[in-house]
Motif scaffolding. Sequence first.
Motif, PDB file in Angstrom:
ATOM      1  N   MET B   1       1.021  -1.393  -0.022  1.00 52.68           N
ATOM      2  CA  MET B   1      -0.472   0.185  -0.395  1.00 52.68           C
ATOM      3  C   MET B   1       0.633   1.254   0.139  1.00 52.68           C
ATOM      4  O   MET B   1       0.484   2.198  -0.859  1.00 52.68           O
ATOM      5  N   MET B   2       2.160   1.631   1.362  1.00 48.27           N
ATOM      6  CA  MET B   2       2.549   2.461   1.089  1.00 48.27           C
ATOM      7  C   MET B   2       3.655   2.879  -0.250  1.00 48.27           C
ATOM      8  O   MET B   2       3.355   3.517  -1.117  1.00 48.27           O
ATOM      9  N   SER B   3       4.023   1.761  -0.432  1.00 51.94           N
ATOM     10  CA  SER B   3       4.821   1.772  -1.733  1.00 51.94           C
ATOM     11  C   SER B   3       3.366   1.839  -3.344  1.00 51.94           C
ATOM     12  O   SER B   3       3.984   2.730  -3.756  1.00 51.94           O
ATOM     13  N   GLY B   4       2.635   0.843  -2.850  1.00 61.58           N
ATOM     14  CA  GLY B   4       1.230   1.579  -4.254  1.00 61.58           C
ATOM     15  C   GLY B   4       1.491   3.651  -4.163  1.00 61.58           C
ATOM     16  O   GLY B   4       0.808   3.867  -5.084  1.00 61.58           O
ATOM     17  N   SER B   5       0.925   4.053  -3.797  1.00 62.52           N
ATOM     18  CA  SER B   5       0.845   5.246  -2.717  1.00 62.52           C
ATOM     19  C   SER B   5       2.380   6.106  -3.104  1.00 62.52           C
ATOM     20  O   SER B   5       2.192   6.830  -3.804  1.00 62.52           O
ATOM     21  N   ASN B   6       3.214   5.662  -2.927  1.00 64.88           N
ATOM     22  CA  ASN B   6       4.601   6.281  -3.279  1.00 64.88           C
ATOM     23  C   ASN B   6       5.053   6.089  -4.453  1.00 64.88           C
ATOM     24  O   ASN B   6       5.100   7.851  -5.191  1.00 64.88           O
ATOM     25  N   ALA B   7       4.230   5.208  -5.350  1.00 63.33           N
ATOM     26  CA  ALA B   7       4.818   5.125  -6.829  1.00 63.33           C
ATOM     27  C   ALA B   7       3.865   6.209  -7.464  1.00 63.33           C
ATOM     28  O   ALA B   7       3.611   7.366  -8.128  1.00 63.33           O
ATOM     29  N   LYS B   8       2.647   6.188  -7.188  1.00 62.16           N
ATOM     30  CA  LYS B   8       0.952   7.398  -6.942  1.00 62.16           C
ATOM     31  C   LYS B   8       2.112   8.614  -7.430  1.00 62.16           C
ATOM     32  O   LYS B   8       1.376   9.660  -7.500  1.00 62.16           O
ATOM     33  N   GLY B   9       2.001   8.709  -5.985  1.00 59.05           N
ATOM     34  CA  GLY B   9       2.627  10.284  -5.462  1.00 59.05           C
ATOM     35  C   GLY B   9       4.361  10.922  -6.438  1.00 59.05           C
ATOM     36  O   GLY B   9       3.945  11.889  -6.443  1.00 59.05           O
ATOM     37  N   SER B  10       4.239   9.812  -6.929  1.00 54.34           N
ATOM     38  CA  SER B  10       6.182  10.752  -7.071  1.00 54.34           C
ATOM     39  C   SER B  10       5.646  10.137  -8.927  1.00 54.34           C
ATOM     40  O   SER B  10       6.525  10.570  -9.433  1.00 54.34           O
ATOM     41  N   PHE B  11       4.533   9.892  -9.669  1.00 53.70           N
ATOM     42  CA  PHE B  11       4.181   9.871 -10.787  1.00 53.70           C
ATOM     43  C   PHE B  11       4.131  11.134 -11.426  1.00 53.70           C
ATOM     44  O   PHE B  11       4.178  11.923 -12.536  1.00 53.70           O
ATOM     45  N   PRO B  12       3.232  11.761 -10.833  1.00 55.16           N
ATOM     46  CA  PRO B  12       3.181  13.592 -10.759  1.00 55.16           C
ATOM     47  C   PRO B  12       3.861  14.586 -11.200  1.00 55.16           C
ATOM     48  O   PRO B  12       4.984  15.326 -12.149  1.00 55.16           O
ATOM     49  N   SER B  13       5.329  14.276  -9.825  1.00 52.42           N
ATOM     50  CA  SER B  13       6.090  14.439  -9.793  1.00 52.42           C
ATOM     51  C   SER B  13       7.135  14.731 -11.125  1.00 52.42           C
ATOM     52  O   SER B  13       7.909  15.067 -12.081  1.00 52.42           O
ATOM     53  N   ARG B  14       7.118  12.424 -11.509  1.00 51.68           N
ATOM     54  CA  ARG B  14       7.932  12.580 -12.247  1.00 51.68           C
ATOM     55  C   ARG B  14       7.818  13.068 -13.972  1.00 51.68           C
ATOM     56  O   ARG B  14       8.746  13.105 -14.778  1.00 51.68           O
ATOM     57  N   VAL B  15       6.452  13.871 -14.438  1.00 49.44           N
ATOM     58  CA  VAL B  15       5.802  13.772 -15.235  1.00 49.44           C
ATOM     59  C   VAL B  15       5.765  15.852 -15.299  1.00 49.44           C
ATOM     60  O   VAL B  15       6.853  16.307 -16.568  1.00 49.44           O
ATOM     61  N   SER B  16       5.783  16.102 -13.863  1.00 47.84           N
ATOM     62  CA  SER B  16       6.398  17.621 -14.340  1.00 47.84           C
ATOM     63  C   SER B  16       7.869  17.946 -13.802  1.00 47.84           C
ATOM     64  O   SER B  16       8.919  18.799 -15.108  1.00 47.84           O
ATOM     65  N   GLU B  17       8.841  16.863 -13.956  1.00 45.23           N
ATOM     66  CA  GLU B  17      10.054  17.096 -14.077  1.00 45.23           C
ATOM     67  C   GLU B  17      10.657  16.660 -15.328  1.00 45.23           C
ATOM     68  O   GLU B  17      11.726  17.364 -16.026  1.00 45.23           O
ATOM     69  N   TRP B  18      10.151  15.817 -15.569  1.00 43.19           N
ATOM     70  CA  TRP B  18      10.193  15.638 -17.377  1.00 43.19           C
ATOM     71  C   TRP B  18       9.693  16.768 -18.226  1.00 43.19           C
ATOM     72  O   TRP B  18      10.390  17.018 -19.098  1.00 43.19           O
ATOM     73  N   ILE B  19       8.242  17.185 -18.014  1.00 40.79           N
ATOM     74  CA  ILE B  19       8.584  18.905 -18.661  1.00 40.79           C
ATOM     75  C   ILE B  19       9.163  19.514 -18.086  1.00 40.79           C
ATOM     76  O   ILE B  19       9.459  20.501 -18.964  1.00 40.79           O
ATOM     77  N   SER B  20       9.796  19.794 -16.725  1.00 42.85           N
ATOM     78  CA  SER B  20      10.464  20.673 -16.685  1.00 42.85           C
ATOM     79  C   SER B  20      11.850  20.497 -17.794  1.00 42.85           C
ATOM     80  O   SER B  20      12.216  21.238 -18.085  1.00 42.85           O
ATOM     81  N   SER B  21      12.595  19.224 -17.216  1.00 35.86           N
ATOM     82  CA  SER B  21      13.669  19.006 -18.413  1.00 35.86           C
ATOM     83  C   SER B  21      13.681  19.510 -20.289  1.00 35.86           C
ATOM     84  O   SER B  21      14.586  19.806 -20.452  1.00 35.86           O
ATOM     85  N   THR B  22      12.958  18.495 -20.364  1.00 38.24           N
ATOM     86  CA  THR B  22      12.372  19.612 -21.443  1.00 38.24           C
ATOM     87  C   THR B  22      12.195  20.478 -22.377  1.00 38.24           C
ATOM     88  O   THR B  22      12.857  20.861 -23.219  1.00 38.24           O
ATOM     89  N   TYR B  23      11.806  21.495 -21.202  1.00 37.22           N
ATOM     90  CA  TYR B  23      11.391  23.012 -21.431  1.00 37.22           C
ATOM     91  C   TYR B  23      13.176  23.464 -21.357  1.00 37.22           C
ATOM     92  O   TYR B  23      13.884  24.448 -22.473  1.00 37.22           O
ATOM     93  N   ARG B  24      13.988  22.751 -20.245  1.00 38.08           N
ATOM     94  CA  ARG B  24      14.428  23.667 -20.546  1.00 38.08           C
ATOM     95  C   ARG B  24      15.951  23.595 -21.669  1.00 38.08           C
ATOM     96  O   ARG B  24      16.746  23.467 -21.983  1.00 38.08           O
ATOM     97  N   PHE B  25      15.714  21.795 -22.057  1.00 38.28           N
ATOM     98  CA  PHE B  25      16.202  21.012 -23.409  1.00 38.28           C
ATOM     99  C   PHE B  25      16.571  21.725 -24.643  1.00 38.28           C
ATOM    100  O   PHE B  25      17.069  23.029 -25.060  1.00 38.28           O
ATOM    101  N   ALA B  26      14.993  22.435 -24.292  1.00 38.27           N
ATOM    102  CA  ALA B  26      13.953  23.298 -25.821  1.00 38.27           C
ATOM    103  C   ALA B  26      14.186  25.260 -25.535  1.00 38.27           C
ATOM    104  O   ALA B  26      14.877  25.465 -26.094  1.00 38.27           O
TER     105      ALA B  26
END
Lengths: 331, 65
Positions: B1-26
């Motif tokens: 349960m804890m690992s699942g919630s951690n995975a769900k909670g980290s997914f939006p942060s990973r998406v936002s990190e990916w968007i930020s890194s793409t913006y910095r790259f561009a």
Amino acid sequence: MMGSVLAAPPPPAASPAPLLPRGFGLLLFPPPPATGSRPQREAKNVLPNPGEFEQCHQKCKEVFPTQVNGVRLVLNKTLSKHFQVNHSLQLSSTEDSGYKFGTMFVGSGQAGPAEFYPVLVGDVDGSGSLNAQVIHQVTDRIRSKVAFQTHQQTFVTWKADAEFRGEDFTAAVAFTNPDVLDDSGVVVTHYLQSVTPTLAMGGQLVYQRRPGDEATFMSLVGRYTGSNFVGALTLGWAGVQASYYHRASDQLQLGVELEAGSFWQDSSVTFGYQLDVPKASLQFKGVISSNWVVGATLEKKLLPLPLSLVLCSFLNHQKNKFHCGFGVMIR
Amino acid sequence: MMSGSNAKGSFPSRVSEWISSTYRFATDRNDFRRNLLVNLGLFAAGVWVARNLSDFDLMSPQPVT
């Protein structure tokens, strides 16, 4: 500037033919090979003349709007079918304000449907700085041009060039600022060959000489012309330039250009479009580039008055600069 | 349960990190090759847009609603 109503010289009312000298018209698509009485085999081998070397990217550049800063008033007066004058007044906080007087003389010789010779164009401003060009058709295939530019009493640029138009090729040589006493100058040679009816390839060689120094630059160019598009590519030691022009419809034209320079280690992409609404006597051009520059110009003919109105605005998001301009042209 | 919630909670942060890194790259203009790569993609996208904008008629009658 070629596509701008503000810059294009209007034809005189009394002239039966359009008063557009050679070099001021638009690049036309190559005509289809001749058919009919010619044998099919000969028609397939006929290649059109590829046009001028400098015109390879011109179709795309004409789509982009021209920036107008401040207020500009232009008055064109056609005195005869050979001679016209124009008065230009510019008021701007970012550029030099002032008055310019320009003239254009077109001779009686005719080299083509819209090509007349000789052509003498010049303008002078209030400080005495002069820009002048003389374009003349020496023979059926040889055209020459001489240009001068002065800043008050000092010659800044003097240039002479000759162009030879063959059946399926164009060759030109130009001498810019030749100075025998100073042992300096620039020589530019162009060659453009039609490989197929739609593909033209060529090259440019630039030789620059200064006291104690000389350099040579070479670049290659290729242009492919389709039914409603033109793609061109220039590869050189100084950089790369690629352009694509597309006529989407009678109203809409689009252009995309990529420029990458090895000297400045920089590249940019510019996307522009041109909307023509003849029924409304309106032309709108817009541009957006990778340098965070967004701009547009609106040109409107105020019929039945002999007036054209130009509104322009450019916004540079990166530098937080905004320029707007307003122009009126009286024909 | 804890690992699942951690995975769900980290997914939006990973998406936002990916968007930020793409913006910095561009938008990073310090690297010439990176700028050239981005501009080549923009040029290709511009050519695609230019070739597909063909049904444009400003004087066509407006649809009746």
